[in-house]
Design a protein around this motif. Sequence first.
Motif, PDB file in Angstrom:
ATOM      1  N   UNK A 121      35.566  53.386 122.703  1.00 24.09           N
ATOM      2  CA  UNK A 121      35.775  54.828 122.644  1.00 24.09           C
ATOM      3  C   UNK A 121      34.449  55.461 122.200  1.00 24.09           C
ATOM      4  N   UNK A 127      39.703  58.634 118.840  1.00 23.89           N
ATOM      5  CA  UNK A 127      40.758  58.083 119.690  1.00 23.89           C
ATOM      6  C   UNK A 127      40.752  56.567 119.549  1.00 23.89           C
ATOM      7  N   UNK A 128      41.923  55.947 119.539  1.00 19.33           N
ATOM      8  CA  UNK A 128      41.991  54.488 119.525  1.00 19.33           C
ATOM      9  C   UNK A 128      41.863  53.969 120.956  1.00 19.33           C
ATOM     10  N   UNK A 129      41.513  52.699 121.116  1.00 22.78           N
ATOM     11  CA  UNK A 129      41.595  52.115 122.460  1.00 22.78           C
ATOM     12  C   UNK A 129      43.054  52.151 122.922  1.00 22.78           C
ATOM     13  N   UNK A 130      43.284  52.227 124.224  1.00 26.29           N
ATOM     14  CA  UNK A 130      44.672  52.361 124.708  1.00 26.29           C
ATOM     15  C   UNK A 130      45.511  51.151 124.279  1.00 26.29           C
TER      16      UNK A 130
END
Lengths: 353, 321
Positions: A121, A127-130
């Motif tokens: 990211x 944001x976190x990784x998906x």
Amino acid sequence: MVKKVIKTFEIEYLQVMDTEGKVDESLMPKLSDEQITEMYETMVLCRTFDDKGFNMQRQGRIGTFIQFKGQEASQVGSAYALEEKDWMVPMYRSGAAMITRGFPLIMLYQYFSGDERGMKVPDNINMLPMAIPVGTQSPHVTGLAMASKIKGDGAVALGYTGDGGTSKGDFHDALNFAGVFKSPAIIICENNQFAISVHRKDQTHSETIAQKALAYGIPGIQVDGNDIFAVYKATKEAVDRARAGEGPTLIENYTYRRPDHSTSDDAKKYRSEEEVKEWAAKDPIDRLRKYMMNKGILDDAKNEEIISKAKEKVEKAVEEYEKVSEPDPEDIFKYTYAEMTPNLKEQLEDLKD
Amino acid sequence: MAKLTIVQAVNAALRNELAKDKSVVLMGEDIGVNGGVFRATDGLHADYPDRVLDTPLSEAGIISTAFGMAVNGIKVIPEIQFSGFMYGPMEHIYAHIARTRTRSRGRFNVPMVIRTPYGAGIRALDLHCESGEAIFTQTTGLKMVIPSSPYDAKGLLISAIRDPDPVIFYEPMRLYRALKEEVPDEEYTIPLGEANVVQEGSDLTVVSYGAALRDAIKAVSQTGYSAEIIDLRTVIPIDTETIINSVKKTGRCVIVHEAPKSCGLAAEIIARINEKCFFNLKSPPERVTGFDTAVPFAKLENYYLPNEKRIIKSLNKVMAQ
């Protein structure tokens, strides 16, 4: 002996704009023409990215790809309600939300081609990784929000899950902890009616997913997930409440997964094509375009320009993606610990030999 | 300097870090007003009410929300009341806590310490007595610490809290109040990944950690052997160098742990000995461990534990050749 009703509940449903692009002005959120145009441009970009990804997978140019087509309003409208300092927690179908927050298109193509460099990211996006295991990300949203509350940094956290994700214990933990700690968390359930092949009615006997919020003493609302104004309005109100210290919200974006679960799935086995067509007629992008045309914010020429600009961006990302060098095998070891352990150093040397 | 038990040393380390760093937050079941079921957090809530949090009763909820907190700048120290309850949160530990550094390519550290008491020997209930360390050794991205003394408990816990990587801190329940030793009032750290040579010797090497180390020391003292006793202290990563240097010197090795035998830490240590100093061996290494069974209830747990009798048998066996 006493027998009486001690509590009754109601669940609201929100639609601001109908399928013809007509809005109820009394419900319309505060958005400038520029903001509405920006939302439209982002949705068009996301759709172009998504279609291209699907085509590239069929041509063997990327690996398994997860489409979000039809859920653009649900993702763009909600992500649009966040400020830069806020946290967002995506799952594997949250590509449109990620793009809205500025995640580079090329990195998503890299990710779906098995290149982990697509998972970092960028430093300027919170944001976190998906998330890949279904539903685990929801309590992470609660935790991110709890941290912001403790630090007093004024940020909120918002994350996505699906109707399938609500069956996991994690969904319960997320809402229960968020309620108890009054954390500034927003859990968005994109109810797209399917968890691979299992229909929403087989995930839960609840009439709505939104009503599950009430068990945790927090607000829950169901919105028309293909209406970007409704999604934005519900999310913005939840974000504002969270930021003001009023705690978490569960939002059910009622929508539909038009593509197969992934490019490895064939949805014809478990649902009718008529149903998919019915939902295509409720397309979120068409709906906003009709509104903008009626309002005079958009005309055919401007629309063409937006579409060709999106194509240009996507083509540029594809071009760059196809020129990316192969990753370095050392990458396998590099990020496991802040400092490589003696054992890993030894294994890396083995690999190099 | 005061004489402390392990549980008091744990408390002292937590207190030190709460005072020193405002981003340190403790969370868990009954850890607040009650001070934890073993009193490891006794008195901390009174002094830090906003950073010592009683949570709803869900181990998965504690660990999953703690993960989010850790990513967002909190040095979070969740407590799981007994290590047998670590498996509800396991998906979060495996898929997110241990892996997010890799998944984010170094963007996010997950600086959390999961504290949990482990092990048999206190006549506790079913599923309150496990030694599950081998489950975590294949959870790549974690570190894991198991102290065996009050002094080590304080220094290792402070190091674990300050470490940028996620650490499982296994506290030997059987030793919580079994021994007292001088523990400095001021802070100090003991580096993770470094074993402690408790006693030097030349006849054989004994490798152990946690509560089992105390049994190993007692067993050795009942023989006339000059044993080099190594306390691993950190089981992930293992301090291979200290073990190999010792085995090169002694040529004999006995490994003692409470966890089940197959694919346990002892198996890995023997594999490393074979890889690095096989030709220095005078006899096949021995392992004295728990069995590949459930931990038995109180009436039979002493048969399961690597007791002195079983350890002495193995010491004699490696010395016979």
